[in-house]
Design a protein around this motif. Structure first.
Motif, PDB file in Angstrom:
ATOM      1  N   CYS A  53      54.631  54.717  14.946  1.00 52.53           N
ATOM      2  CA  CYS A  53      54.642  53.148  15.313  1.00 52.53           C
ATOM      3  C   CYS A  53      54.558  53.077  17.136  1.00 52.53           C
ATOM      4  O   CYS A  53      55.610  53.407  17.444  1.00 52.53           O
ATOM      5  CB  CYS A  53      55.943  52.331  14.371  1.00 52.53           C
ATOM      6  N   CYS A  94      55.896  44.464  16.242  1.00 51.41           N
ATOM      7  CA  CYS A  94      54.990  44.450  16.040  1.00 51.41           C
ATOM      8  C   CYS A  94      54.075  43.667  15.965  1.00 51.41           C
ATOM      9  O   CYS A  94      52.980  43.778  16.451  1.00 51.41           O
ATOM     10  CB  CYS A  94      55.208  44.425  14.064  1.00 51.41           C
ATOM     11  N   CYS A 114      47.806  46.174  13.396  1.00 57.53           N
ATOM     12  CA  CYS A 114      48.248  47.658  13.492  1.00 57.53           C
ATOM     13  C   CYS A 114      47.377  48.313  12.622  1.00 57.53           C
ATOM     14  O   CYS A 114      46.467  49.166  12.506  1.00 57.53           O
ATOM     15  CB  CYS A 114      48.787  48.327  13.968  1.00 57.53           C
ATOM     16  N   CYS A 130      51.098  52.023  10.261  1.00 64.62           N
ATOM     17  CA  CYS A 130      52.111  52.440   9.050  1.00 64.62           C
ATOM     18  C   CYS A 130      51.735  52.627   7.825  1.00 64.62           C
ATOM     19  O   CYS A 130      51.747  52.893   6.647  1.00 64.62           O
ATOM     20  CB  CYS A 130      53.412  51.632   9.355  1.00 64.62           C
TER      21      CYS A 130
END
Ligand code: SF4
Ligand code: SF4
Length: 468
Positions: free
Chosen positions: A363, A389, A400, A403
């Motif tokens: 991450c 995040c 993003c 993950c």
């Protein structure tokens, strides 16, 4: 053949099984264009081939290191397979220790950032939530998601994503219509089969039914066309929850523009399925409401998806489905059409995540816990730093999904990975081996594939219009 021969040939059999598995992995990795996994499994396959060949080159009378080592390795492999086969059902399951309190949608991060800076609503919210103010204001200084300043590198992708989101907003008025007065009656089991079939026919990859518990319903409106702060009272006892698959090749670009293209596309798909499914149910005489991104969710999707048996909550705070891992977007329709709820599933995610940590390691915002699960609003889970995040999303201008991309469960839903998922379902030994194996073959920090137009260029052009 005596016992010694049997023992020796048993060992070689075990070794051949490992060799064949490496060969299978090599072929699948080539098909999936997983270069590192293909190289490593190919090299190992070749070495094992030489090793097995050596058995027939060296004779025991002269020197036979191959037999000793090969038989030992083979029996180790057989013992591992045996231990995996006799392992009991998954140990760790999601625990709900107390009745979770209803969540106010105004506290959800996207609702907070929808508030116009310095507006009366903004001031009122942060007056009541002073502890959130300074961190939120720091994030607010970054450009917004899809801000024009990010478009330079990938204008087509950002424009496409924005067009999808604009389109979804146009759909918000369609989410709920009154049911027709004439009602068809169905046995609940038949209705359950039919709503699932419809969802799958419309494009969902997974579908389940959950009973709507009070704690799954947001307490107040935080986003969408309905009045901000209005208490939510949803009377539907059932939720039809479904998942649409995200394209791995697109997600593998994380955290770049193709991810937001893929996200917006799948949200549009989910909105289409939800609205058509809800309308179908309304035409049969029942009340139904589509909950779509954009946003007009009155219910929280992850707990509903878990209850509906779509998957388990993983370390990354996302529902991990059995065939696609976290590489899905969820959709939901709530209704009063009598249905039969599914049961939550458990296929070892809690134990696997405890050993894995890959999403936490990769991450870029360090937003995923590397520690133990904690009790959060009555549910034992890994807690995510949502602000960290979201701040990263605003730093890159797109969601993003790192993950999602790195998660071992996100691999393609093919025979090879289904076998791996099956053997890691209950055995801690298999889970530990799979975690190490995933790091070895795919990398402990898999690199994003930088190909901004990957999803768009795969569309076949007519021969006379080949793209340059
Ligand atoms: S989306 Fe990206 S920043 Fe957010 S938790 Fe996942 S990996 Fe971290
Ligand atoms: S990357 Fe590993 S720890 Fe994270 S959700 Fe996936 S399996 Fe769990």
């Amino acid at each position: 053949m005596n016992w010694a021969d049997l023992f020796e040939w048993g060992g070689w059999f075990g070794l051949v099984l490992v060799w064949l598995s490496l060969g299978l992995m090599f072929i699948y990795s080539l098909v999936e264009k997983e270069k590192r996994a293909a190289t490593r499994s190919g090299v190992l396959f070749f070495l094992f081939l030489v090793f097995l060949g050596g058995k027939f080159i060296f004779t025991p009378q002269v020197f036979d290191p191959f037999s000793y080592l090969g038989v030992s390795l083979g029996w180790l492999a057989l013992l591992t397979i045996f231990l995996i086969l006799v392992s009991p059902a998954p140990r760790g399951t999601i625990k709900v220790s107390s009745l979770p309190a209803r969540v106010d949608e105004r506290d959800v991060i996207f609702a907070r950032f929808d508030l116009e800076k310095d507006s009366p609503l903004y001031e009122e919210y942060y007056h009541q939530h002073e502890h959130l103010r300074s961190r939120d204001e720091e994030i607010r200084r970054l450009p917004d998601l899809l801000d024009r300043s990010y478009w330079e590198k990938s204008p087509w992708e950002f424009a496409l994503a924005e067009a999808e989101f604009d389109f979804i907003e146009e759909l918000l008025t369609l989410v709920e219509q009154p049911p027709l007065s004439s009602r068809f009656t169905f046995p609940p089991d038949r209705a359950t089969v039919m709503v699932k079939r419809l969802a799958l026919y419309l494009g969902a990859k997974l579908c389940g039914v959950a009973a709507v518990e009070n704690s799954f319903i947001y307490s107040h409106v935080g986003r969408g066309p309905e009045p901000y702060g209005q208490p939510i009272s949803l009377q539907h006892p059932y939720a039809i929850v479904f998942a649409v698959e995200m394209d791995l090749a697109m997600v593998a670009n994380a955290p770049q523009a193709p991810v937001v293209v893929e996200t917006s596309k799948r949200y549009t798909e989910a909105a289409h399925i939800s609205i058509v499914l809800a309308k179908t149910i309304q035409k049969l005489g029942y009340s139904a409401r589509a909950h779509i991104a954009g946003s007009n969710y009155q219910v929280m999707l992850p707990p509903l998806a878990w209850k509906a048996g779509l998957g388990e909550l993983g370390r990354s705070g996302i529902i991990i489905t059995y065939p696609y891992g976290p590489r899905v977007r969820l959709g939901v329709v709530t209704t009063d059409l009598p249905l039969i709820p599914d049961k939550p599933v458990s296929f070892g995610v809690q134990d696997f995540c405890a050993a894995c940590l890959k999403c936490a390691r990769c991450c870029p915002a360090q937003a995923i816990s590397k520690g133990e699960r904690q009790i959060d609003n009555g549910v034992t889970r890994w807690v995510i730093d949502r602000e960290a995040c979201y701040r990263f999303w605003r730093q890159v201008g797109t969601d993003c999904a790192t993950c999602l991309f790195v998660c071992p469960y996100s691999k393609e839903n093919n025979f090879f990975h289904r076998v791996v998922r099956e053997i890691t379902r209950s055995s801690k030994l298999a889970q530990k081996l799979a975690v190490r194996g995933d790091d070895f073959f795919y990398g402990s920090r898999p690199q994003a594939r930088s190909s901004p137009l990957v999803g768009l260029t795969r569309v076949n052009s007519p021969p006379h219009q080949k793209q340059k």
